[in-house]
Design a protein around this motif. Structure first.
Motif, mmCIF file in Angstrom:
data_model
loop_
_atom_site.group_PDB
_atom_site.id
_atom_site.type_symbol
_atom_site.label_atom_id
_atom_site.label_comp_id
_atom_site.label_asym_id
_atom_site.label_seq_id
_atom_site.Cartn_x
_atom_site.Cartn_y
_atom_site.Cartn_z
ATOM 1 N N ALA A 20 -2.073 14.921 -0.942
ATOM 2 C CA ALA A 20 -2.443 13.547 -0.625
ATOM 3 C C ALA A 20 -2.002 12.621 -1.741
ATOM 4 N N SER A 79 -2.229 8.148 -2.899
ATOM 5 C CA SER A 79 -2.510 6.752 -2.569
ATOM 6 C C SER A 79 -2.298 5.902 -3.812
ATOM 7 N N LEU A 117 1.666 5.912 -7.594
ATOM 8 C CA LEU A 117 1.077 6.671 -6.506
ATOM 9 C C LEU A 117 0.367 7.854 -7.141
ATOM 10 N N THR A 157 7.389 -1.638 6.646
ATOM 11 C CA THR A 157 7.160 -0.273 6.172
ATOM 12 C C THR A 157 8.483 0.344 5.745
ATOM 13 N N THR A 160 1.301 5.431 0.250
ATOM 14 C CA THR A 160 0.716 6.677 0.752
ATOM 15 C C THR A 160 1.789 7.757 0.760
ATOM 16 N N THR A 166 0.847 -1.186 0.000
ATOM 17 C CA THR A 166 0.000 0.000 0.000
ATOM 18 C C THR A 166 0.882 1.235 0.000
ATOM 19 N N THR A 223 -1.239 1.390 -4.973
ATOM 20 C CA THR A 223 -0.795 0.062 -4.562
ATOM 21 C C THR A 223 0.171 -0.502 -5.580
#
Length: 180
Positions: free
Chosen positions: A110, A112, A124, A149, A101, A99, A114
């Motif tokens: 912002a 987002s 992204l 992460t 971000t 994921t 995958t």
């Protein structure tokens, strides 16, 4: 010196997700000088095995992981959208979905996206509020899969739409018809 009077013969097994399991194969009576074995870390592993711990880890076992690189995005107009190309290197049989971000900004930018399971490329999608002033903003791409992460720094250039040009969300007018 402390002495221990048994010797365990251990067999290591690597299970699913790279977890190491130790099985006691046999136990023999033998006098061992703990001072030498403690230095090597062997006794610590043997003690975990004696206590019945299944997952004691292995200094040589490699857990699934990934690393990421990015291509600096094209400038984005305030109030517009853009994208960041992400390349993933999967390590030690990592195959999960990652994921994506954005972190590290206070401007409201912002993002987002995958990287699907097993894939090595992803995108992204970025969204820049109209209130963001033109300039370059240092941001972080954050990739997460479960407890794994990683962050990668990148810069996003934001262009003020009043400074000229056509915002990416506006279609240009059609070309004039050819002369008869």
């Amino acid at each position: 010196m402390n002495k221990i009077y048994f010797l365990m013969f251990l067999r290591g097994v690597i299970g699913l997700a790279g977890k190491a399991y130790l099985n006691i194969v046999s136990v023999s009576m033998l006098r061992i000088d703990l001072g030498q074995w403690i230095k090597s870390g062997f006794v610590l592993i043997a003690c975990f095995a004696l206590l019945g711990c299944e997952d004691v880890g292995s200094p040589n076992a490699s857990l699934p992981d990934f690393s990421m690189t990015v291509t600096e995005p094209s400038p984005v107009f305030a109030g517009g959208t853009g994208s960041l190309s992400v390349t993933v290197q999967r390590l030690n049989d990592h195959a999960g979905t990652i994921t994506l971000t954005v972190a590290g900004n206070v401007q409201g930018i912002a993002g987002s996206g995958t990287v699907t399971a097993g894939a090595t490329h992803g995108v992204l999608s970025l969204s820049v509020p109209i209130s963001v002033a033109g300039g370059t903003y240092p941001l972080n791409l954050v990739g997460t899969d479960g407890s794994i992460t990683h962050k990668v720094a990148f810069n996003l250039s934001v262009t003020d739409p009043s400074g000229g040009g056509i915002p990416p969300t506006t279609n240009p007018p059609p070309p004039p018809p050819p002369p008869p």
